[in-house]
Design a protein around this motif. Structure first.
Motif, PDB file in Angstrom:
ATOM      1  N   SER A   5      -5.103  -1.109 -10.686  1.00  0.00           N
ATOM      2  CA  SER A   5      -6.335  -1.652 -10.122  1.00  0.00           C
ATOM      3  C   SER A   5      -6.397  -3.176 -10.152  1.00  0.00           C
ATOM      4  CB  SER A   5      -7.551  -1.094 -10.876  1.00  0.00           C
ATOM      5  OG  SER A   5      -7.518  -1.481 -12.244  1.00  0.00           O
ATOM      6  N   SER A   6      -5.429  -3.832 -10.794  1.00  0.00           N
ATOM      7  CA  SER A   6      -5.473  -5.292 -10.916  1.00  0.00           C
ATOM      8  C   SER A   6      -5.221  -5.963  -9.567  1.00  0.00           C
ATOM      9  CB  SER A   6      -4.425  -5.775 -11.930  1.00  0.00           C
ATOM     10  OG  SER A   6      -3.111  -5.649 -11.394  1.00  0.00           O
ATOM     11  N   LEU A   7      -5.726  -7.163  -9.425  1.00  0.00           N
ATOM     12  CA  LEU A   7      -5.524  -7.912  -8.183  1.00  0.00           C
ATOM     13  C   LEU A   7      -4.048  -8.227  -7.973  1.00  0.00           C
ATOM     14  CD1 LEU A   7      -6.715  -9.340  -5.710  1.00  0.00           C
ATOM     15  CD2 LEU A   7      -7.005 -11.387  -7.136  1.00  0.00           C
ATOM     16  N   THR A   8      -3.346  -8.577  -9.036  1.00  0.00           N
ATOM     17  CA  THR A   8      -1.912  -8.866  -8.931  1.00  0.00           C
ATOM     18  C   THR A   8      -1.160  -7.677  -8.362  1.00  0.00           C
ATOM     19  OG1 THR A   8      -1.950 -10.438 -10.775  1.00  0.00           O
ATOM     20  CG2 THR A   8       0.162  -9.425 -10.244  1.00  0.00           C
ATOM     21  N   TYR A   9      -1.432  -6.488  -8.890  1.00  0.00           N
ATOM     22  CA  TYR A   9      -0.764  -5.274  -8.414  1.00  0.00           C
ATOM     23  C   TYR A   9      -1.062  -5.046  -6.939  1.00  0.00           C
ATOM     24  CZ  TYR A   9       0.916  -0.427  -8.538  1.00  0.00           C
ATOM     25  OH  TYR A   9       1.611   0.734  -8.310  1.00  0.00           O
ATOM     26  N   GLN A  10      -2.318  -5.198  -6.559  1.00  0.00           N
ATOM     27  CA  GLN A  10      -2.724  -4.940  -5.178  1.00  0.00           C
ATOM     28  C   GLN A  10      -2.124  -5.966  -4.210  1.00  0.00           C
ATOM     29  OE1 GLN A  10      -4.557  -2.204  -4.038  1.00  0.00           O
ATOM     30  NE2 GLN A  10      -4.123  -1.504  -6.120  1.00  0.00           N
ATOM     31  N   VAL A  11      -2.051  -7.219  -4.615  1.00  0.00           N
ATOM     32  CA  VAL A  11      -1.465  -8.252  -3.769  1.00  0.00           C
ATOM     33  C   VAL A  11       0.023  -8.005  -3.562  1.00  0.00           C
ATOM     34  CG1 VAL A  11      -0.816 -10.704  -3.699  1.00  0.00           C
ATOM     35  CG2 VAL A  11      -3.170 -10.054  -4.222  1.00  0.00           C
ATOM     36  N   ARG A  12       0.733  -7.669  -4.639  1.00  0.00           N
ATOM     37  CA  ARG A  12       2.166  -7.402  -4.516  1.00  0.00           C
ATOM     38  C   ARG A  12       2.433  -6.156  -3.679  1.00  0.00           C
ATOM     39  NH1 ARG A  12       4.006  -9.021 -10.727  1.00  0.00           N
ATOM     40  NH2 ARG A  12       3.726 -11.263 -10.421  1.00  0.00           N
ATOM     41  N   LYS A  13       1.589  -5.151  -3.839  1.00  0.00           N
ATOM     42  CA  LYS A  13       1.710  -3.949  -3.011  1.00  0.00           C
ATOM     43  C   LYS A  13       1.490  -4.296  -1.544  1.00  0.00           C
ATOM     44  CE  LYS A  13      -0.264   0.671  -2.397  1.00  0.00           C
ATOM     45  NZ  LYS A  13      -1.222   1.678  -2.931  1.00  0.00           N
ATOM     46  N   LEU A  14       0.495  -5.132  -1.277  1.00  0.00           N
ATOM     47  CA  LEU A  14       0.201  -5.552   0.091  1.00  0.00           C
ATOM     48  C   LEU A  14       1.396  -6.260   0.720  1.00  0.00           C
ATOM     49  CD1 LEU A  14      -3.430  -7.028   0.419  1.00  0.00           C
ATOM     50  CD2 LEU A  14      -2.239  -5.587   2.072  1.00  0.00           C
ATOM     51  N   ASN A  15       1.962  -7.204   0.018  1.00  0.00           N
ATOM     52  CA  ASN A  15       3.055  -7.999   0.581  1.00  0.00           C
ATOM     53  C   ASN A  15       4.297  -7.163   0.857  1.00  0.00           C
ATOM     54  OD1 ASN A  15       1.633 -10.377   0.698  1.00  0.00           O
ATOM     55  ND2 ASN A  15       2.318 -11.114  -1.294  1.00  0.00           N
ATOM     56  N   THR A  16       4.588  -6.230  -0.037  1.00  0.00           N
ATOM     57  CA  THR A  16       5.730  -5.341   0.193  1.00  0.00           C
ATOM     58  C   THR A  16       5.476  -4.438   1.392  1.00  0.00           C
ATOM     59  OG1 THR A  16       6.302  -5.339  -2.163  1.00  0.00           O
ATOM     60  CG2 THR A  16       7.177  -3.546  -0.809  1.00  0.00           C
ATOM     61  N   ALA A  17       4.280  -3.859   1.447  1.00  0.00           N
ATOM     62  CA  ALA A  17       3.942  -2.948   2.532  1.00  0.00           C
ATOM     63  C   ALA A  17       3.837  -3.673   3.869  1.00  0.00           C
ATOM     64  CB  ALA A  17       2.643  -2.221   2.219  1.00  0.00           C
ATOM     65  N   LEU A  18       3.451  -4.938   3.856  1.00  0.00           N
ATOM     66  CA  LEU A  18       3.377  -5.706   5.098  1.00  0.00           C
ATOM     67  C   LEU A  18       4.754  -5.837   5.748  1.00  0.00           C
ATOM     68  CD1 LEU A  18       0.859  -8.605   4.312  1.00  0.00           C
ATOM     69  CD2 LEU A  18       0.678  -6.935   6.164  1.00  0.00           C
ATOM     70  N   MET A  19       5.782  -6.007   4.937  1.00  0.00           N
ATOM     71  CA  MET A  19       7.138  -6.075   5.485  1.00  0.00           C
ATOM     72  C   MET A  19       7.513  -4.756   6.162  1.00  0.00           C
ATOM     73  SD  MET A  19       9.306  -8.315   2.685  1.00  0.00           S
ATOM     74  CE  MET A  19       8.886  -7.298   1.259  1.00  0.00           C
ATOM     75  N   ASP A  20       7.150  -3.647   5.524  1.00  0.00           N
ATOM     76  CA  ASP A  20       7.424  -2.340   6.120  1.00  0.00           C
ATOM     77  C   ASP A  20       6.617  -2.150   7.404  1.00  0.00           C
ATOM     78  OD1 ASP A  20       9.118  -1.720   4.016  1.00  0.00           O
ATOM     79  OD2 ASP A  20       7.532  -0.768   2.833  1.00  0.00           O
ATOM     80  N   LEU A  21       5.369  -2.618   7.378  1.00  0.00           N
ATOM     81  CA  LEU A  21       4.497  -2.477   8.537  1.00  0.00           C
ATOM     82  C   LEU A  21       5.041  -3.263   9.725  1.00  0.00           C
ATOM     83  CD1 LEU A  21       1.937  -0.747   8.437  1.00  0.00           C
ATOM     84  CD2 LEU A  21       0.592  -2.847   8.338  1.00  0.00           C
ATOM     85  N   SER A  22       5.610  -4.438   9.453  1.00  0.00           N
ATOM     86  CA  SER A  22       6.149  -5.262  10.540  1.00  0.00           C
ATOM     87  C   SER A  22       7.385  -4.618  11.174  1.00  0.00           C
ATOM     88  CB  SER A  22       6.495  -6.665  10.027  1.00  0.00           C
ATOM     89  OG  SER A  22       7.609  -6.637   9.150  1.00  0.00           O
ATOM     90  N   GLN A  23       8.065  -3.755  10.422  1.00  0.00           N
ATOM     91  CA  GLN A  23       9.187  -3.009  10.999  1.00  0.00           C
ATOM     92  C   GLN A  23       8.692  -1.830  11.829  1.00  0.00           C
ATOM     93  OE1 GLN A  23      12.196  -2.008   8.053  1.00  0.00           O
ATOM     94  NE2 GLN A  23      11.790  -3.883   6.929  1.00  0.00           N
ATOM     95  N   GLN A  24       7.549  -1.303  11.429  1.00  0.00           N
ATOM     96  CA  GLN A  24       6.975  -0.157  12.140  1.00  0.00           C
ATOM     97  C   GLN A  24       6.348  -0.572  13.467  1.00  0.00           C
ATOM     98  OE1 GLN A  24       4.177   2.052   9.754  1.00  0.00           O
ATOM     99  NE2 GLN A  24       3.482   3.309  11.466  1.00  0.00           N
ATOM    100  N   TYR A  25       5.752  -1.766  13.491  1.00  0.00           N
ATOM    101  CA  TYR A  25       5.053  -2.232  14.692  1.00  0.00           C
ATOM    102  C   TYR A  25       5.763  -3.462  15.260  1.00  0.00           C
ATOM    103  CZ  TYR A  25       1.319   0.826  13.057  1.00  0.00           C
ATOM    104  OH  TYR A  25       0.604   1.917  12.641  1.00  0.00           O
ATOM    105  N   ALA A  26       6.245  -3.339  16.470  1.00  0.00           N
ATOM    106  CA  ALA A  26       7.011  -4.425  17.087  1.00  0.00           C
ATOM    107  C   ALA A  26       6.149  -5.641  17.393  1.00  0.00           C
ATOM    108  CB  ALA A  26       7.667  -3.920  18.376  1.00  0.00           C
TER     109      ALA A  26
END
Length: 234
Positions: free
Chosen positions: A146-167
């Protein structure tokens, strides 16, 4: 690299005949200076940036309202800056269960933008999230979902995956820029408290340059961007 005031002065003498590039800028913090920096760097690289800047903190409204100014402007590129600072403010108002889904909720919103048929031909340039100190948990934040650090790091990792999913999604990596330049250079606490402007004036040209790197690359002008960056490198 030119300083912000130099870029601002350049815009007073916009050369005629430059190719026009339509850019929309939406953010949850004050973006007036960032808009100026993007236009200045664009002009430096040979483009007339015709820029629409949304009103303060209206990211959701601009995208969710089909009659908004964003859709009426019909930009080629849409730059979206949702800051870690505002994310942190939202995080602090949630209970623990809601905090654990903060990143997922933000990712779902970004995915909805990319999947919007009205934006199918638009290029979305989304800023990722530089980390800010989690004073509540400290280093233990890595173990607390639930920490902000955890959520921010999760966001940044998932954003890279999202950019591969959406051209049509491109990540402007200002988190890496913070690692290079330092947090105190990228952000100015005093400015944020008094004006709601997150980025420091000194950092604006660097951030705008990252935005224009992506714009140029998408337009098939990577070589041009690379040469200009080398010219500005000390």
């Amino acid at each position: 690299m030119k300083e912000f005031n130099e870029l601002k002065r350049m815009l007073k003498k916009m050369p005629e005949g430059l190719p026009v590039c339509k850019v929309a800028l939406v953010g949850d913090t004050a973006t007036q200076f960032l808009a100026t920096a993007i236009r200045g760097v664009g002009m430096e690289r040979g483009d007339h940036i015709h820029l629409y800047e949304a009103e303060y903190n209206q990211v959701e409204r601009q995208f969710l309202d089909p009659g908004s100014e964003l859709y009426q402007f019909d930009a080629d590129f849409i730059v979206v800056f949702q800051s870690t600072h505002k994310l942190g403010e939202k995080h602090s108002m949630l209970d623990t269960v809601q905090q654990e889904s903060l990143a997922d909720d933000r990712l779902a919103f970004i995915a909805s933008i990319c999947e919007n048929p009205a934006l199918a031909n638009k290029k979305i340039i989304y800023f990722n999230y530089p980390e800010i100190e989690d004073t509540v948990f400290g280093s233990y934040a890595n173990k607390v979902r639930s920490s902000l650090t955890y959520q921010v790091r999760k966001l940044n990792t998932a954003l890279m995956d999202l950019s591969q999913q959406y051209a049509n999604l491109f990540i402007c990596d200002i988190a890496a820029l913070q690692n290079k330049l330092g947090r105190d250079f990228l952000f100015s606490t005093n400015i944020y408290v008094s004006t709601e402007m997150v980025l420091s004036v000194d950092a604006l040209p660097h951030v705008a340059s990252r935005v224009m790197d992506i714009v140029c690359a998408i337009k098939g002008q990577f070589k041009k961007c690379l040469i200009l960056d080398l010219d500005n490198t000390v």
